[in-house]
Scaffold this motif. Sequence first.
Motif, PDB file in Angstrom:
ATOM      1  N   HIS A 152      10.357  23.794  43.392  1.00  0.00           N
ATOM      2  CA  HIS A 152      10.760  22.548  44.035  1.00  0.00           C
ATOM      3  C   HIS A 152      10.528  22.600  45.542  1.00  0.00           C
ATOM      4  O   HIS A 152      10.594  23.660  46.169  1.00  0.00           O
ATOM      5  N   ARG A 187       1.023  17.080  31.700  1.00  0.00           N
ATOM      6  CA  ARG A 187       1.430  18.446  32.007  1.00  0.00           C
ATOM      7  C   ARG A 187       0.193  19.274  32.331  1.00  0.00           C
ATOM      8  O   ARG A 187      -0.815  19.204  31.623  1.00  0.00           O
ATOM      9  N   ASN A 232       5.628  24.708  39.878  1.00  0.00           N
ATOM     10  CA  ASN A 232       6.953  24.337  39.381  1.00  0.00           C
ATOM     11  C   ASN A 232       8.074  24.730  40.344  1.00  0.00           C
ATOM     12  O   ASN A 232       9.243  24.700  39.980  1.00  0.00           O
ATOM     13  N   PHE A 278       3.361  21.985  35.844  1.00  0.00           N
ATOM     14  CA  PHE A 278       3.753  20.868  36.700  1.00  0.00           C
ATOM     15  C   PHE A 278       3.835  19.590  35.867  1.00  0.00           C
ATOM     16  O   PHE A 278       2.887  19.217  35.198  1.00  0.00           O
ATOM     17  N   HIS A 314       0.292  18.988  45.157  1.00  0.00           N
ATOM     18  CA  HIS A 314      -0.088  19.866  44.058  1.00  0.00           C
ATOM     19  C   HIS A 314      -1.609  20.018  43.979  1.00  0.00           C
ATOM     20  O   HIS A 314      -2.359  19.081  44.246  1.00  0.00           O
ATOM     21  N   GLY A 346       2.124  27.444  37.975  1.00  0.00           N
ATOM     22  CA  GLY A 346       3.322  26.941  37.308  1.00  0.00           C
ATOM     23  C   GLY A 346       3.065  25.618  36.626  1.00  0.00           C
ATOM     24  O   GLY A 346       2.259  24.809  37.110  1.00  0.00           O
ATOM     25  N   LYS A 356      10.743  29.830  31.209  1.00  0.00           N
ATOM     26  CA  LYS A 356       9.635  29.215  31.924  1.00  0.00           C
ATOM     27  C   LYS A 356       8.361  29.295  31.099  1.00  0.00           C
ATOM     28  O   LYS A 356       8.170  30.221  30.314  1.00  0.00           O
ATOM     29  N   LYS A 362       5.249  15.595  36.479  1.00  0.00           N
ATOM     30  CA  LYS A 362       5.844  14.663  37.430  1.00  0.00           C
ATOM     31  C   LYS A 362       5.476  13.237  37.048  1.00  0.00           C
ATOM     32  O   LYS A 362       4.306  12.887  36.989  1.00  0.00           O
TER      33      LYS A 362
END
Length: 464
Positions: free
Chosen positions: A255, A228, A253, A221, A148, A219, A209, A223
């Motif tokens: 995958h 965020r 965002n 993200f 990312h 997007g 979204k 994780k």
Amino acid sequence: MEDWRKDARREAVITDIEGLVPKEHLLRKIEKVMDYDWLYERLDPYYCHDNGRPGTDPVVLIKMVLIQHLFGIASLRQTYREIEVNLAYRWFLGYGLLEKIPHFATVSYAFCKRFPDELTTEIFEHILNKALNNRMVDPGTIFIDGTHIKASANKKKYQKEQVAKAAKIYSGQLRREVNAEREKLGKKPIEEEDDNDSKPPTGGGTVEKTVSTTDPDSGMFVKGEHERQFAYEAHTACDKNGFVLEVEVTAGNVHDSVAWDKVYEKVTRKHEVTFVTMDAGYKTPWIAKKTLDDGKVPILPYTRYKGSKDRFKPWEYRYNPETDTYTCPKGETLRHTTTDKDGKRTYRSTPEKCRNCPCRVKCGANEKGQKILITHIWQEYLDLAEQIRKTERARQIYAQRKETIERVFADAKEKHAMRYTHHRGLAAVTRWVRLKYAAMNLKKLANWSWNNSFFSQILLIFTP
């Protein structure tokens, strides 16, 4: 009083830049392996030679961007300032001590407005082809992963939007196989969506979204324990020597398994690939099926079982391919009753036989006493990938991830300033990432070529 050395800052010296740049400087190594004639020929149609002011040498503009990415300088503005005072940078551009360096806005305008969009891809492929011609790239084993990149977008400025679900690239093939099974089971086929060339394919339905108002292409993200943030993701493929073979940039965002198809197709179309090494994010039935059907060997990691520890595990049920049934640990049969549109097969036991079973709680039967087991229509490909994982060769290859793709990401972020981007928009970020990877490949190519030539000279000296 001690006699200190005199101030020599105003001392006049007759020399040239050539003598001031160290012989083993990285830019000298790069200049030795690079050629620029093809760039002049490629960009000639974008300049007017008989009207207006004379333009800036396009190769100089490209070299300024390469300097930025080679040495991890954060912006073109800072690169311009560094070139003004760095003798090695001036030497690389072919500029003298007193010559004025092209303004950073000229460089930015050239890449945004004048140069063709595909130029960065051509530069990347040109450098990679040089490495291939010098037999430095070994594409037999490739490593695919994503990293990312923080976007230039305020995480507090966003809006919620309903967007159509994107159709998966394998949805047509999956639907055909599912309908073939449903026909055997006496079920109605799943209807195909109407084809419309004017609209992008959708997966049916909508999903909410979080869209940035600053950079809509990025997007959100989230994780693990990370906060965020809006980001992009660079889905990257490299060989075992760390040369980047291909990259696909998406919103943060998306995958890994969704963007995998484009990266995989581009790499396998250009190179002879045998082993495809991926992490757990790519352990899906479609990816296992696609690689095995193409004659490649997927190298995937162990994933921990997420079900209850107190119940029978899926691998404790024995499958009979002749009758398409499963047998539970207590010997009862589970029949194949249906296959849904997502490719999930449902196997059910007979309630009359399982209602009074002493292992009913352990097998997870429902209130009616019926055990339901769900597998995927392509489960056998995942099972085969799991068997490959247990081989010694697969363990050795997977262990190389930390030395290859993970090292590429670490170097890109630590040494080449790829943790975040100042660019906005998917196209601009894609160009920026490709130039980063082109510079990294060029650096490796130059160093290896220099070392090989150095050792060759040593052998010539000591060989009788």
